[in-house]
Design a protein around this motif. Structure first.
Motif, mmCIF file in Angstrom:
data_model
loop_
_atom_site.group_PDB
_atom_site.id
_atom_site.type_symbol
_atom_site.label_atom_id
_atom_site.label_comp_id
_atom_site.label_asym_id
_atom_site.label_seq_id
_atom_site.Cartn_x
_atom_site.Cartn_y
_atom_site.Cartn_z
ATOM 1 N N PHE A 177 34.516 44.421 32.579
ATOM 2 C CA PHE A 177 34.931 43.690 33.381
ATOM 3 C C PHE A 177 34.265 42.703 34.678
ATOM 4 C CE2 PHE A 177 37.028 47.308 32.860
ATOM 5 C CZ PHE A 177 39.023 46.634 32.075
ATOM 6 N N ASP A 178 32.975 43.093 34.308
ATOM 7 C CA ASP A 178 32.491 42.420 35.079
ATOM 8 C C ASP A 178 32.270 40.987 34.677
ATOM 9 O OD1 ASP A 178 30.827 44.780 35.629
ATOM 10 O OD2 ASP A 178 28.397 44.221 34.838
ATOM 11 N N TYR A 179 32.437 40.526 36.378
ATOM 12 C CA TYR A 179 32.556 38.351 36.246
ATOM 13 C C TYR A 179 33.735 38.804 36.255
ATOM 14 C CZ TYR A 179 27.726 39.299 36.282
ATOM 15 O OH TYR A 179 26.064 39.295 37.030
ATOM 16 N N PHE A 180 34.926 40.240 35.622
ATOM 17 C CA PHE A 180 36.351 39.209 34.976
ATOM 18 C C PHE A 180 36.412 39.181 34.022
ATOM 19 C CE2 PHE A 180 36.402 38.225 39.781
ATOM 20 C CZ PHE A 180 37.280 38.911 40.316
ATOM 21 N N GLY A 181 35.772 39.536 32.868
ATOM 22 C CA GLY A 181 35.402 38.884 31.720
ATOM 23 C C GLY A 181 35.558 37.898 31.395
ATOM 24 N N LEU A 182 35.252 36.852 32.053
ATOM 25 C CA LEU A 182 35.001 35.431 32.149
ATOM 26 C C LEU A 182 33.614 34.944 31.649
ATOM 27 C CD1 LEU A 182 36.655 34.027 35.572
ATOM 28 C CD2 LEU A 182 36.904 33.526 33.397
ATOM 29 N N PRO A 239 42.828 36.794 25.284
ATOM 30 C CA PRO A 239 43.036 36.437 26.910
ATOM 31 C C PRO A 239 42.628 36.982 28.290
ATOM 32 C CG PRO A 239 45.366 36.478 25.793
ATOM 33 C CD PRO A 239 43.791 37.263 25.244
ATOM 34 N N LEU A 240 42.456 36.786 29.102
ATOM 35 C CA LEU A 240 41.482 37.079 30.157
ATOM 36 C C LEU A 240 43.144 38.506 30.850
ATOM 37 C CD1 LEU A 240 39.660 36.774 32.332
ATOM 38 C CD2 LEU A 240 41.106 35.509 33.809
ATOM 39 N N ALA A 241 42.052 40.047 30.795
ATOM 40 C CA ALA A 241 42.766 40.412 31.120
ATOM 41 C C ALA A 241 43.826 41.993 29.943
ATOM 42 C CB ALA A 241 43.879 40.916 31.904
ATOM 43 N N THR A 242 42.738 40.767 28.277
ATOM 44 C CA THR A 242 43.141 42.096 28.130
ATOM 45 C C THR A 242 42.456 41.734 26.814
ATOM 46 O OG1 THR A 242 45.049 40.080 27.523
ATOM 47 C CG2 THR A 242 45.096 40.799 25.204
ATOM 48 N N VAL A 243 41.738 42.751 25.882
ATOM 49 C CA VAL A 243 40.447 42.514 24.860
ATOM 50 C C VAL A 243 41.578 43.120 23.489
ATOM 51 C CG1 VAL A 243 38.939 44.356 23.938
ATOM 52 C CG2 VAL A 243 39.228 43.457 26.431
ATOM 53 N N PHE A 244 41.112 42.170 22.622
ATOM 54 C CA PHE A 244 41.931 42.589 21.173
ATOM 55 C C PHE A 244 41.089 44.034 20.326
ATOM 56 C CE2 PHE A 244 43.090 38.131 20.439
ATOM 57 C CZ PHE A 244 43.870 37.759 20.956
ATOM 58 N N TYR A 245 41.470 44.456 19.791
ATOM 59 C CA TYR A 245 40.858 45.697 18.553
ATOM 60 C C TYR A 245 41.400 45.069 17.674
ATOM 61 C CZ TYR A 245 45.032 48.572 18.585
ATOM 62 O OH TYR A 245 45.816 48.353 18.124
ATOM 63 N N GLU A 246 40.306 45.968 16.565
ATOM 64 C CA GLU A 246 40.072 45.607 14.756
ATOM 65 C C GLU A 246 39.668 47.052 14.506
ATOM 66 O OE1 GLU A 246 39.677 43.212 11.222
ATOM 67 O OE2 GLU A 246 38.948 42.311 13.301
ATOM 68 N N GLU A 247 40.473 47.413 13.492
ATOM 69 C CA GLU A 247 39.747 48.869 12.790
ATOM 70 C C GLU A 247 39.252 48.534 11.560
ATOM 71 O OE1 GLU A 247 43.427 51.258 11.351
ATOM 72 O OE2 GLU A 247 43.551 52.510 13.862
ATOM 73 N N LYS A 285 42.421 45.774 39.775
ATOM 74 C CA LYS A 285 44.020 44.989 39.302
ATOM 75 C C LYS A 285 44.068 44.403 40.988
ATOM 76 C CE LYS A 285 45.398 49.613 40.193
ATOM 77 N NZ LYS A 285 46.793 50.738 39.456
ATOM 78 N N THR A 286 43.476 44.584 42.004
ATOM 79 C CA THR A 286 43.671 43.941 43.499
ATOM 80 C C THR A 286 43.317 42.595 43.448
ATOM 81 O OG1 THR A 286 42.388 44.967 44.397
ATOM 82 C CG2 THR A 286 43.656 46.447 44.083
ATOM 83 N N HIS A 287 42.415 41.848 42.330
ATOM 84 C CA HIS A 287 42.127 40.571 42.452
ATOM 85 C C HIS A 287 43.372 39.842 42.036
ATOM 86 C CE1 HIS A 287 40.356 36.834 41.542
ATOM 87 N NE2 HIS A 287 39.737 37.278 43.026
ATOM 88 N N TYR A 288 44.079 39.099 42.712
ATOM 89 C CA TYR A 288 44.939 38.250 42.558
ATOM 90 C C TYR A 288 45.380 37.697 41.746
ATOM 91 C CZ TYR A 288 43.746 33.517 44.925
ATOM 92 O OH TYR A 288 43.207 32.517 44.657
ATOM 93 N N LYS A 289 44.262 36.873 41.175
ATOM 94 C CA LYS A 289 43.700 35.885 40.065
ATOM 95 C C LYS A 289 44.007 36.559 38.427
ATOM 96 C CE LYS A 289 41.876 31.445 40.115
ATOM 97 N NZ LYS A 289 42.716 30.719 40.518
ATOM 98 N N TYR A 290 43.195 37.558 38.578
ATOM 99 C CA TYR A 290 43.404 38.749 37.054
ATOM 100 C C TYR A 290 44.322 39.084 37.102
ATOM 101 C CZ TYR A 290 41.044 42.038 34.730
ATOM 102 O OH TYR A 290 41.871 43.001 33.550
ATOM 103 N N VAL A 291 44.973 39.971 38.244
ATOM 104 C CA VAL A 291 46.369 40.451 38.013
ATOM 105 C C VAL A 291 47.232 39.673 37.203
ATOM 106 C CG1 VAL A 291 47.808 40.533 40.644
ATOM 107 C CG2 VAL A 291 47.952 41.977 39.079
ATOM 108 N N ASN A 292 47.277 37.919 37.920
ATOM 109 C CA ASN A 292 48.346 36.879 37.839
ATOM 110 C C ASN A 292 48.005 36.802 36.198
ATOM 111 O OD1 ASN A 292 49.618 36.428 40.061
ATOM 112 N ND2 ASN A 292 48.159 34.679 41.036
ATOM 113 N N ASN A 293 47.163 36.764 35.389
ATOM 114 C CA ASN A 293 46.298 36.764 34.215
ATOM 115 C C ASN A 293 47.028 37.908 33.373
ATOM 116 O OD1 ASN A 293 45.052 34.819 33.055
ATOM 117 N ND2 ASN A 293 44.161 34.968 35.293
ATOM 118 N N TYR A 294 47.123 39.419 33.882
ATOM 119 C CA TYR A 294 47.469 40.464 33.841
ATOM 120 C C TYR A 294 48.928 40.729 32.986
ATOM 121 C CZ TYR A 294 49.251 45.508 33.922
ATOM 122 O OH TYR A 294 49.763 46.074 33.355
ATOM 123 N N ASP A 295 49.455 39.971 34.273
ATOM 124 C CA ASP A 295 51.161 40.207 34.127
ATOM 125 C C ASP A 295 51.391 39.164 33.091
ATOM 126 O OD1 ASP A 295 51.517 42.552 36.208
ATOM 127 O OD2 ASP A 295 51.887 41.129 37.497
#
Length: 337
Positions: free
Chosen positions: A193-198, A268-276, A228-238
């Motif tokens: 989450f630091d630097y919004f994952g950018l 994508p921003l606000a998303t983390v991929f995972y793999e087993e 999630k209170t940061h509007y640009k981050y939450v826009n990407n999440y939504d």
């Protein structure tokens, strides 16, 4: 300037950036308006990380193993702007060994680099003739350029005939074993989450053992829910959440981060991929074959790899020798003097 004068100037700069709060906070407030991704919290965190390296105890041995450069050569720097002052390390490398720096700033920079360089010149006026901020690079001898995979093709076309370092997209990964403590998983939250994952050091992919219990992970990172209170981050999440729901893509959601099973590294921003994974040695061997796509790995496991590796929570605090893309900038400059 002697090398000691240059080192002393950067040491003084580090002190200014962390002690002159009124001046610094005023600039940071202006930057946060120009670029909403550059929040006061994130930019202060970056200044603290940069300043922690600007000590005589760290700078002196760092440059000591390289020859002293006496040169009038100019290094053209094309800087990224994905996180605050992301190009500072390149500027530091160029100036501390005696080159001139001709700097093309990112449009996202929001005045931060110009402010820092102005402070450096105030401390050591001799740097004034070594630093030039330009809209277009001209009359340079070497190039260091940072951008995307697409922009790297442009950089190679226009700058490839000069000695150069041209960086492309890279991502950072986390390897979990399932034995991590809540404190360690919370530390992983900083990598995400630091630097919004950018940043290229932001973890965008998790490798987990088969059958991993994500409840442990989600409980540990709840500390970061204010993001999630940061509007640009939450826009990407939504937006990403709506795409996954419309497409029927299986995903996990804790209200401010989406987890999706995917073999790709770049999420994508606000998303983390995972793999087993089944066996850790086989996973590490597989990642080694893709080392040119990976900036660093964070893990508490003991692994043998050429890829820079940090403990959980350590990806965003590189040392002076943690060069982007693993390319030693001081060595590059020393060879081209």
């Amino acid at each position: 300037m002697t090398q000691k004068q240059r080192i002393d100037a950067f040491v003084a700069l580090g002190k200014v950036l962390t002690t002159d709060q009124e001046k610094v906070d005023n600039i940071l407030r202006q930057a946060s308006v120009k670029n909403p991704w550059y929040t006061m919290e994130n930019t202060k965190k970056q200044l603290q990380a940069l300043s922690s390296n600007l000590t005589s105890e760290k700078l002196t041995p760092w440059v000591a193993s390289y020859p002293i450069v006496q040169t009038d050569q100019t290094v053209g720097l094309i800087l990224a702007g994905n996180i605050p002052l992301v190009g500072f390390h390149d500027i530091l490398c160029v100036l501390i060994v005696g080159f001139r720096a001709q700097i093309k700033l990112s449009s996202d920079d929001a005045g931060l680099t110009a402010f820092v360089l102005h402070e450096l010149i105030d401390i050591e006026p001799a740097f004034a003739e070594k630093i030039q901020i330009v809209d277009r690079l001209q009359q340079y001898d070497l190039i260091i350029a940072t951008g995307s995979d697409n922009s790297s093709r442009y950089f190679n076309y226009y700058f490839g005939k000069k000695p150069h370092i041209i960086r492309k997209n890279r991502n950072s990964l986390a390897i979990l074993t399932g034995t991590e403590s809540p404190e360690q998983l919370k530390a992983l939250g900083s990598d995400i989450f630091d630097y919004f994952g950018l940043g290229c050091r932001s973890v965008s992919k998790l490798f987990i053992p088969r059958g991993y219990n994500f409840n442990l992970f989600f409980e540990a990172i709840e500390y970061f829910s204010p993001i999630k209170t940061h509007y640009k981050y939450v826009n990407n999440y939504d937006y990403n959440k709506s795409i996954y729901l419309i497409n029927g893509d299986k995903h996990l959601d804790n209200g401010f981060l989406l987890l999706k099973e995917d073999k790709r590294f770049a999420s994508p921003l606000a998303t983390v991929f995972y793999e087993e994974y089944e066996q850790l040695p086989q996973l590490v061997a597989q990642l080694e074959t893709q080392a040119d796509k990976i900036q660093c790995i964070v893990t508490e496991a003991t692994i043998e790899t050429s890829i820079p590796t940090f403990s959980l929570g350590g990806s965003q605090c590189p040392s002076l020798t943690d060069y982007a893309d693993g390319v030693d900038v001081l060595e590059f400059l020393s060879e081209k003097k």
